[in-house]
Design an enzyme around this catalytic site. Structure first.
Site, PDB file in Angstrom:
ATOM      1  N   ARG A 228      -0.489   0.870  14.032  1.00  0.00           N
ATOM      2  CA  ARG A 228      -1.614   0.376  13.157  1.00  0.00           C
ATOM      3  C   ARG A 228      -1.499  -0.326  12.085  1.00  0.00           C
ATOM      4  O   ARG A 228       0.293   0.016  11.986  1.00  0.00           O
ATOM      5  CB  ARG A 228      -2.665   1.500  12.737  1.00  0.00           C
ATOM      6  N   GLU A 270       2.742  -2.516   6.108  1.00  0.00           N
ATOM      7  CA  GLU A 270       2.737  -1.530   6.707  1.00  0.00           C
ATOM      8  C   GLU A 270       2.527  -1.312   8.422  1.00  0.00           C
ATOM      9  O   GLU A 270       2.048  -0.880   8.765  1.00  0.00           O
ATOM     10  CB  GLU A 270       2.692   0.566   6.382  1.00  0.00           C
ATOM     11  N   TYR A 321      -6.176   3.666  -5.972  1.00  0.00           N
ATOM     12  CA  TYR A 321      -5.634   4.163  -5.211  1.00  0.00           C
ATOM     13  C   TYR A 321      -4.054   3.639  -5.245  1.00  0.00           C
ATOM     14  O   TYR A 321      -3.471   4.309  -5.001  1.00  0.00           O
ATOM     15  CB  TYR A 321      -6.850   4.776  -4.091  1.00  0.00           C
TER      16      TYR A 321
END
Lengths: 351, 320
Positions: A228, A270, A321
């Site tokens: 992912r 990522e 966040y």
């Protein structure tokens, strides 16, 4: 004939201090751009990690790019300052050998010009030409390597690596090497289970994302790795944005201006993959980081447009966040010059 | 995930272990090493039995570190759907077959200071691989192995040679029984318990460990349900827009696959949860045979595990 170091296509650059990191135009185009539409929300966005299209970061299971050697030098600096960035609980030794085998065999088969592995029973011979390493060792005997197997091989592999033990229907962060992270700490998370280490993430728990994601992860078996993409943003091309070093990089978050945002603000992607390990039944979770400056993004019109729209519509909880509050508006304003309001094509690859 | 990766293998040996059990050895067809695995793992073996394609799980019993030779043991079941009969009667040395990658639903807890193992009959197979792994890592273990009689006590001689007094055997025909309560009351702190065997044995160990205060997470069991034969029935697959007849000797999952529906699966024994399917409507009785759904889910009539469960009635509609 042996390849000379100067023939190898690896950049000399830094990820700290003078920040000489740059992407070549080819490297920008092969990045795994994380947005497949013009908005973003958490989802169980997993798919099989199969060999992907040529010329992309998905082409090989463990991608090696022009930043390889410099990233490994940066990792060595981090480990030298803080050895706790690599840890392994006692029951994870076998998993360390699994990781070493997985990385060596894949690197040697994906990049035979750079890596080679010769095996005669337990007598292994590993050559890493870009890093000038030639190592003979006995598989399973850690006294024949300069580091424990996990640390040995991940000092030669881009990205962070978490090794998760499977027990009691859960995954446990029981080993890893973490030096290129988006503000989380292996030393803090070691020994935690899947729900514990994800506890700080907003909104996703309420949507049942982690329960479903864990269920999916536990069914991953040998031969069928999954992946992912995740993302955040980072000021300066710094790999080590750790809580331990917050005093170093935290103040940079307020240094973004309309003049420097193009060069100084980076999309941090990522590429996360998930591998069932054979002997230990543990799960390897590599987190590979790619950095693209806003300037880099603007060379791919579809990506700049989409980045603009994603930032505009991002829920405030997620923006906070991810730590974007200090520069989000500046980035939106700068990116607006690349958004003419026209629809973008489907998928995440460049047009 | 719905179609797990497979490996083409060749049957290198078929060995008669006793009057009920045969052992099959596999090597990779292309001569490459097989994947290493962890003790307790199973493989799915594909069998082309006439019209039926069966895929049956068997525990690997060979050493997890031996990548040249996978071994499974198959007990003949004359009342089953025919998978074990196919293995016993049709599979010969030199035959080409296809297997899945090893999957482990019965893994050792590597933190345990001691592993206490209970095996019943053919349930010995996963322990054979686990014991080889524990010997290689100097693990502390003890095996209690219950069999019907000496003739059917597969691998007792080999075990006696390799693990000596860590093996304790019990023969039904000599009225020997495992003293579960005594054993479960006298273990060092941190011990993990593993059980694989007939259903009553597994249920007894689960009941007694709970009664004696063992933490649930220290008790491990390998419980493959078998897809049993049964009355034929019809199932409508709404997402695929297909109606499928499930014959007496095939499972619902096999019937879906035969109709070209790519349904997810992993263990095919009602244990892993991967094939869980939503029931849209039905007018009869769902015959649950799995170990995955809890009592509430069964009572709800909204879920079924097509790898092992069947249906009695005239209309069953699944979201698949």
């Amino acid at each position: 004939m042996a390849t000379k170091a100067c023939d190898l296509p690896f950049r000399k650059e830094t990820f700290r201090d003078d920040f000489t990191f740059r992407n070549s135009p080819e490297t920008i185009k092969r990045a795994p751009f994380p947005f497949d539409k013009d908005s973003y929300m958490y989802a169980v966005n997993m798919e099989l990690h199969k060999d992907g299209r040529a010329g992309t970061a998905f082409e090989n299971p463990f991608d090696v790019d022009e930043h390889y050697v410099a990233e490994m030098q940066d990792r060595a600096l981090v480990l030298n300052e803080d050895p706790l960035r690599c840890q392994s609980l006692p029951h994870m030794k076998l998993a360390g050998w699994d990781v070493l085998e997985l990385l060596m065999t894949h690197k040697a088969s994906s990049y035979p010009e750079w890596f080679s592995l010769t095996r005669d029973g337990n007598q292994w011979h590993w050559i890493n030409r870009p890093m000038g390493i030639d190592q003979k060792f006995t598989f399973g005997d850690e006294t024949t390597l300069p580091y424990e197997p996990l640390e040995y091989i991940t000092r030669q592999a881009q990205g962070d690596f978490c090794v998760l033990d499977e027990r009691d229907g859960n995954l446990w962060m029981d080993a890893g090497i973490v030096t290129t992270q988006a503000d989380w700490s292996l030393d803090f998370d070691i020994g935690m289970n899947f729900f514990e280490w994800h506890a700080p993430v907003p909104l996703a728990h309420e949507k049942g994302i982690f329960t479903r994601a864990l269920k999916y992860l536990l069914t991953i078996q040998q031969g069928n790795p999954a992946r992912r993409l995740n993302w955040t943003m980072t000021v300066n091309p710094r790999l080590d944005t750790s809580p331990e070093n917050y005093h170093v990089w935290g103040p940079e978050n307020i240094q973004i201006t309309p003049e420097n945002v193009g060069e100084k603000l980076f999309l941090r992607i990522e590429l996360q993959s998930f591998w069932r390990l054979p002997r230990s039944n543990a799960m390897l979770f590599p987190i590979r980081c790619y950095l693209l400056s806003m300037q880099d993004l603007s060379t791919v019109p579809k990506w700049a447009t989409r980045m603009h729209r994603v930032l505009q519509t991002l829920p405030p909880e997620i923006a906070s966040y991810k730590g974007l509050d200090g520069y989000r508006d500046i980035a939106i304003e700068w990116l607006s010059q690349f958004d003419n309001g026209a629809p973008t094509s489907s998928g995440s690859y460049p047009d | 995930m719905s179609s797990p990766a497979t490996i083409d293998v060749i049957v290198t040996h078929v060995v008669n272990v006793n009057s009920l059990i045969k052992r099959f050895h596999f090597a990779r067809l292309d001569g490459q090493p097989l994947p290493a695995f962890s003790g307790g793992a199973h493989i799915i073996v594909e069998m082309q039995d006439g019209e039926n394609r069966r895929r049956t799980p068997y525990s690997l019993m060979s050493s997890p570190l031996d990548t040249d030779d996978y071994q499974i043991s198959v007990r003949r079941d004359d009342q089953g759907r025919g998978g074990s009969l196919y293995m016993h009667q049709q599979v010969k040395t030199g035959m080409q077959m296809r297997i899945g990658y090893p999957t482990n639903l019965f893994s050792l807890d590597k933190r345990a200071p001691k592993h206490l193992m209970f095996a019943g009959g053919i349930g010995i197979t996963p322990f054979l691989a686990q014991i080889k792994q524990l010997i290689a890592t100097n693990g502390n273990f003890e095996l209690h192995y219950s069999v019907r009689n000496q003739e059917l006590g597969a691998y007792i001689n080999e075990l006696a040679q390799t693990i000596g007094n860590r093996l304790h055997t019990y023969y039904d025909d000599k009225e020997q029984r495992i003293a579960f309560d005594t054993l479960l009351s006298t273990q060092p702190a941190g011990t993990h318990v593993y059980v694989c065997g007939p259903t009553p044995m597994i249920e007894h160990v689960l009941k007694r460990t709970a009664a004696l205060g063992w933490p649930k997470v220290h008790v491990h069991y390998e419980h493959f349900a078998k897809a049993l034969p049964g009355e034929p029935f019809t199932v409508q697959l709404q997402a695929s827009n297909k109606t499928v007849e499930v014959g007496e000797n095939e499972s619902m999952l096999e019937a879906m696959e035969a109709a070209g529906v790519d349904a997810p699966y992993l263990c095919r024994g009602g244990a892993c949860g991967q094939c869980e399917t939503n029931v849209i409507e039905h007018n009869g009785t769902l015959l649950h045979e799995d170990h995955w759904l809890d009592e509430n889910e069964r009572v709800s009539g909204k879920k079924i595990m097509p790898c092992v469960s069947r249906f009695c009635g005239t209309q069953l509609v699944l979201d698949r």
